[in-house]
Design an enzyme around this catalytic site. Structure first.
Site, short mmCIF file in Angstrom:
data_model
loop_
_atom_site.label_atom_id
_atom_site.label_comp_id
_atom_site.label_asym_id
_atom_site.label_seq_id
_atom_site.Cartn_x
_atom_site.Cartn_y
_atom_site.Cartn_z
N HIS A 297 -2.52 11.03 1.34
CA HIS A 297 -1.90 10.78 2.64
C HIS A 297 -1.25 12.09 3.11
O HIS A 297 -0.04 12.17 3.27
CB HIS A 297 -0.88 9.65 2.54
CG HIS A 297 -0.53 9.03 3.86
ND1 HIS A 297 -0.54 7.67 4.07
CD2 HIS A 297 -0.16 9.58 5.04
CE1 HIS A 297 -0.17 7.40 5.31
NE2 HIS A 297 0.06 8.56 5.92
N GLU B 72 -6.49 8.49 7.07
CA GLU B 72 -6.60 9.19 8.34
C GLU B 72 -7.01 10.66 8.19
O GLU B 72 -6.27 11.57 8.54
CB GLU B 72 -5.28 9.09 9.11
CG GLU B 72 -4.89 7.65 9.43
CD GLU B 72 -3.67 7.54 10.33
OE1 GLU B 72 -3.02 8.56 10.59
OE2 GLU B 72 -3.38 6.41 10.78
N ARG C 152 0.85 -1.18 0.00
CA ARG C 152 0.00 0.00 0.00
C ARG C 152 0.89 1.24 0.00
O ARG C 152 1.69 1.44 0.90
CB ARG C 152 -0.90 -0.01 1.25
CG ARG C 152 -1.75 1.24 1.38
CD ARG C 152 -2.62 1.20 2.65
NE ARG C 152 -3.21 2.50 2.86
CZ ARG C 152 -3.06 3.24 3.96
NH1 ARG C 152 -2.32 2.80 4.96
NH2 ARG C 152 -3.62 4.42 4.05
N ASN D 101 -6.80 1.83 10.84
CA ASN D 101 -5.43 2.02 11.32
C ASN D 101 -5.47 2.06 12.84
O ASN D 101 -6.26 2.81 13.42
CB ASN D 101 -4.85 3.33 10.78
CG ASN D 101 -4.74 3.36 9.27
OD1 ASN D 101 -5.01 2.37 8.59
ND2 ASN D 101 -4.32 4.49 8.73
N GLU E 176 -3.02 0.00 8.63
CA GLU E 176 -1.80 0.40 9.33
C GLU E 176 -1.81 -0.19 10.73
O GLU E 176 -2.82 -0.15 11.43
CB GLU E 176 -1.66 1.92 9.48
CG GLU E 176 -1.22 2.66 8.25
CD GLU E 176 -0.95 4.14 8.54
OE1 GLU E 176 -0.58 4.48 9.68
OE2 GLU E 176 -1.13 4.94 7.61
N TYR F 195 -2.98 1.92 16.54
CA TYR F 195 -1.69 1.88 17.25
C TYR F 195 -1.86 1.73 18.76
O TYR F 195 -1.17 0.95 19.39
CB TYR F 195 -0.87 3.14 16.94
CG TYR F 195 -0.44 3.21 15.49
CD1 TYR F 195 0.71 2.57 15.07
CD2 TYR F 195 -1.20 3.89 14.55
CE1 TYR F 195 1.10 2.61 13.74
CE2 TYR F 195 -0.82 3.94 13.22
CZ TYR F 195 0.33 3.30 12.81
OH TYR F 195 0.71 3.32 11.50
#
Length: 472
Positions: free
Chosen positions: A122, A167, A78, A296, A373, A298
């Site tokens: 992005h 995002e 990606r 995504n 992600e 984290y």
């Protein structure tokens, strides 16, 4: 020995990058500045004054990088397209030299059996569009649709997987709210207007792609939806969680998935904007049918009501600023979640990824999910033999992949995983001080060294299974 945790047949194993973080060549072949070029060249905006001028020189080294991916057995890659490389002013005809780079990259990927996944945006808005007002201005959404059509027509014969935005929360709330991302503005009303116009851009861009692409193509969006938790069941803490959840999640998935903004989001932010930027027909345009949803993840967020009704120092993990990225919820307190942390200071909590997946399994039943992600930054360094051993990242990945497999067992339709990131790169306002890559990059020589996590991930991808975690 316990049995390996196996993934469904056909599960996609990939990695991800973005244009400004890796390409370099910022003045070549007609490319003009993006907001990140301007931002990174502004003193004090990035650690050490670092810029993406060279980054990891992927523009010139893409063949070697694709060979590296193939050597690791990756099934998908990606990447994002630099808008100002393709359409330097953000308007008008494309620069074919810019498109040719992406044509060559895609051809190289396909020749190595790697599926390309294109992200159109992005975060690197052409500077000329920012000079005209940027995302808080409605016209930018129409310009994005034109750009989407250009890229779709150029690459649609060989790329089947498309992502409109990556995002959008960061673009709107960090770019126009706290100012820690480009363009560095700190305007609460503009933040919310930017969010709406990014939503509109997604809808218009999806329509443009549907027109430009073959019927087999798949269109998605990647959201960094937050897992927001309250420190207690006290009413004030639960309300803090509700408010942040709306600003982090509902502001995007509301219109994209359900065709409406949450009523309480509009009420919470009424003192900042009357939302007149939302025009008749906008919500129908935004609410386009999708072929997949990218998530995504984290780390989770932990919030409470501020003590004594006063604001407190932000600890939300999104960078230091005197300005909040949470318009209408500036008084909410963020807390460090307990447990081990990455080099970003983010807590390691795979249960948050499971929770996120299950939430969107309920929010969008029947819509396939991809983890577009997930990864961790650590202070990686070569040993005296030139090897880079990163057992912490292996443990991080093992935990999060196990959480994905558990979600699949629990009924979620997760079809693929893109490790962030393929290689160390320019980490936005942190410059080159944070390393997320599975491949180490020596920024002086541009040498690439696969870390032990890259070899581990390659074995997982080849086997389609997660072995017992053994760290030496």
């Amino acid at each position: 020995m316990p049995e390996p945790i196996t993934f469904p047949q056909g599960f996609l194993w990939g990695s991800a990058t973005s244009a400004y973080q890796i390409e370099g060549a910022v003045r070549e072949d007609g490319r003009t500045p993006s907001i990140w070029d301007t931002f990174s060249h502004t003193p004090g905006r990035t650690d050490g004054g670092d810029t993406g001028d060279v980054a990891v020189d992927h523009y010139h080294r893409y063949r070697d990088d694709v060979a590296l991916m193939a050597g690791l057995g990756l099934g998908a890659y990606r990447f994002s397209v630099s808008w100002s490389r393709v359409q330097p002013t953000g308007r008008g005809p494309a620069v074919q030299r810019g498109l040719d780079f992406y044509r060559r990259l895609v051809d190289e990927l396909l020749a190595k059996g790697i599926e390309p996944a294109v992200t159109l945006y992005h975060w690197d808005l052409p500077q000329e569009l920012e000079d005209a007002g940027g995302w808080p201005v409605r016209e930018t959404a129409y310009r994005f649709a034109e750009y989407a059509s250009i890229v779709g027509e150029a690459l649609g014969d060989r790329v089947d997987s498309w992502i409109t935005l990556n995002e959008p929360w960061c673009s709107a709330f960090l770019g126009y709210g706290s100012g820690v991302h480009a363009p560095g503005r700190t305007e609460p009303a503009a933040t919310l207007h930017a969010a709406h116009h990014l939503n509109l851009a997604h809808g218009l861009g999806t329509q443009a792609l549907r027109t430009a692409l073959p019927a087999r193509a798949r269109v998605a969006v990647s959201l960094n939806s937050s897992v927001v938790r309250a420190v207690s069941e006290a009413p004030g803490d639960l309300d803090a969680r509700r408010r942040i959840d709306n600003l982090a999640n509902g502001v995007f998935h509301g219109p994209m998935l359900h065709g409406a903004y949450p009523d309480d989001l509009l009420a919470d932010t009424a003192r900042i904007t009357d939302w007149s930027c939302v025009q008749d027909g906008d919500l129908a345009v935004i609410h386009q049918p999708l072929d997949a949803l990218g998530l995504n993840y984290y780390t989770p967020a932990l919030v409470s009501a501020a003590e004594d009704g006063a604001g407190s120092a932000r600890n939300d993990g999104h960078g230091a600023s005197d300005h909040s990225p949470w318009p209408g919820a500036e008084d909410v307190a963020f807390h460090q979640t307990p447990g081990e942390r990455t080099a970003m200071g983010w807590s390691i909590d795979p249960t948050g990824l499971h929770e996120l997946i299950m939430r969107y399994t309920r929010e969008a039943p029947g819509l396939p999910l991809y983890i577009t992600e997930n990864g961790a930054a650590y202070d990686d360094k070569p040993d005296p033999e030139g090897r880079v051993h990163d057992p912490e990242r292996i443990a991080y990945l093992h935990g999060h992949l196990a959480a994905i497999r558990q979600a699949i067992t629990d009924g979620a339709d997760v079809r693929g995983y893109y490790l962030w990131s393929l290689m160390d790169n320019f980490e936005w306002s942190y410059g080159y001080s944070k390393r997320f890559g599975a491949v180490y990059v020596d920024y002086e020589t541009q040498a690439r060294i696969p870390k032990s996590s890259a070899q581990w991930y390659a074995e997982v991808a080849r086997a389609g299974a997660l072995p017992e975690l053994v760290l030496d």
